[in-house]
Design a protein around this motif. Sequence first.
Motif, short mmCIF file in Angstrom:
data_model
loop_
_atom_site.label_atom_id
_atom_site.label_comp_id
_atom_site.label_asym_id
_atom_site.label_seq_id
_atom_site.Cartn_x
_atom_site.Cartn_y
_atom_site.Cartn_z
N ILE A 294 0.84 -1.21 0.00
CA ILE A 294 0.00 0.00 0.00
C ILE A 294 0.86 1.25 0.00
O ILE A 294 0.69 2.15 -0.83
CB ILE A 294 -0.96 -0.01 1.21
CG1 ILE A 294 -2.05 -1.05 1.00
CG2 ILE A 294 -1.56 1.36 1.43
CD1 ILE A 294 -2.89 -1.31 2.22
N PHE A 295 1.84 1.32 0.90
CA PHE A 295 2.66 2.52 0.97
C PHE A 295 3.61 2.63 -0.22
O PHE A 295 3.95 3.73 -0.65
CB PHE A 295 3.44 2.58 2.29
CG PHE A 295 2.56 3.00 3.44
CD1 PHE A 295 2.20 4.32 3.59
CD2 PHE A 295 2.09 2.07 4.34
CE1 PHE A 295 1.38 4.72 4.63
CE2 PHE A 295 1.27 2.45 5.38
CZ PHE A 295 0.91 3.78 5.53
N ASP A 296 4.00 1.51 -0.77
CA ASP A 296 4.86 1.54 -1.95
C ASP A 296 4.08 2.08 -3.15
O ASP A 296 4.58 2.91 -3.91
CB ASP A 296 5.37 0.13 -2.24
CG ASP A 296 6.46 0.12 -3.28
OD1 ASP A 296 7.35 0.99 -3.19
OD2 ASP A 296 6.42 -0.74 -4.17
N ILE B 187 -2.37 17.20 1.69
CA ILE B 187 -3.49 16.45 2.28
C ILE B 187 -3.30 14.96 2.07
O ILE B 187 -3.52 14.15 2.99
CB ILE B 187 -4.82 16.94 1.67
CG1 ILE B 187 -5.11 18.37 2.10
CG2 ILE B 187 -5.97 16.01 2.05
CD1 ILE B 187 -6.26 19.01 1.38
N PHE B 188 -2.85 14.57 0.90
CA PHE B 188 -2.59 13.15 0.59
C PHE B 188 -1.53 12.57 1.51
O PHE B 188 -1.69 11.49 2.09
CB PHE B 188 -2.17 13.05 -0.88
CG PHE B 188 -1.84 11.66 -1.33
CD1 PHE B 188 -2.81 10.72 -1.50
CD2 PHE B 188 -0.52 11.33 -1.61
CE1 PHE B 188 -2.50 9.44 -1.93
CE2 PHE B 188 -0.19 10.06 -2.04
CZ PHE B 188 -1.19 9.12 -2.19
N VAL B 189 -0.43 13.30 1.69
CA VAL B 189 0.66 12.82 2.54
C VAL B 189 0.23 12.78 4.00
O VAL B 189 0.58 11.85 4.74
CB VAL B 189 1.93 13.69 2.34
CG1 VAL B 189 2.98 13.38 3.37
CG2 VAL B 189 2.47 13.50 0.93
N LEU C 265 0.24 9.61 6.48
CA LEU C 265 0.84 9.63 7.81
C LEU C 265 -0.16 9.21 8.89
O LEU C 265 0.21 8.50 9.83
CB LEU C 265 1.41 11.01 8.11
CG LEU C 265 2.68 11.37 7.37
CD1 LEU C 265 3.08 12.81 7.65
CD2 LEU C 265 3.81 10.44 7.74
N ILE C 266 -1.40 9.61 8.74
CA ILE C 266 -2.43 9.19 9.70
C ILE C 266 -2.59 7.67 9.65
O ILE C 266 -2.69 7.00 10.69
CB ILE C 266 -3.77 9.90 9.41
CG1 ILE C 266 -3.66 11.38 9.77
CG2 ILE C 266 -4.92 9.25 10.17
CD1 ILE C 266 -4.84 12.21 9.32
N GLY C 267 -2.60 7.10 8.44
CA GLY C 267 -2.68 5.65 8.32
C GLY C 267 -1.47 4.95 8.91
O GLY C 267 -1.59 3.91 9.56
N LEU C 268 -0.30 5.53 8.72
CA LEU C 268 0.92 4.94 9.28
C LEU C 268 0.92 5.01 10.80
O LEU C 268 1.28 4.04 11.47
CB LEU C 268 2.14 5.67 8.71
CG LEU C 268 3.50 5.14 9.11
CD1 LEU C 268 3.68 3.71 8.61
CD2 LEU C 268 4.60 6.03 8.58
#
Length: 124
Positions: A75-77, A103-105, A109-112
Amino acid sequence: MELLNLYQNNYLIVVVFLCLGVLLPVVALFLGKLLRPYKPYDSKYTTYESGIEPFHDSRVQFNVRYYIFALMFVIFDVETVFLYPWAVAYEKLGIFALIEMLIFVVMLLIGLIYAWKKKVLKWI
């Protein structure tokens, strides 16, 4: 009238490729089944064909954490791939695209952080 024919030709090309996309695998599978040698016997249906009799179940249970870790990596890749076209066209896009990418980043970061709090990133 000429525009209508061009429009119909576009759909005709899509239909031809759709038919080929379905027909070619079906024909290949049918020919493979038709041409392959078919000589079944009991030793072919054992778990291993290496000559050694299996002494326990061949299925091994893995911890789900490894699969989740791999999915997180994918997902992050994939999400970082979306940053490349933006970086290439940054000068043309302007401040609006910068705000969208921030906003995307931040969402990444919130997901991470969420995954980190749930201890998904812990290997063992």
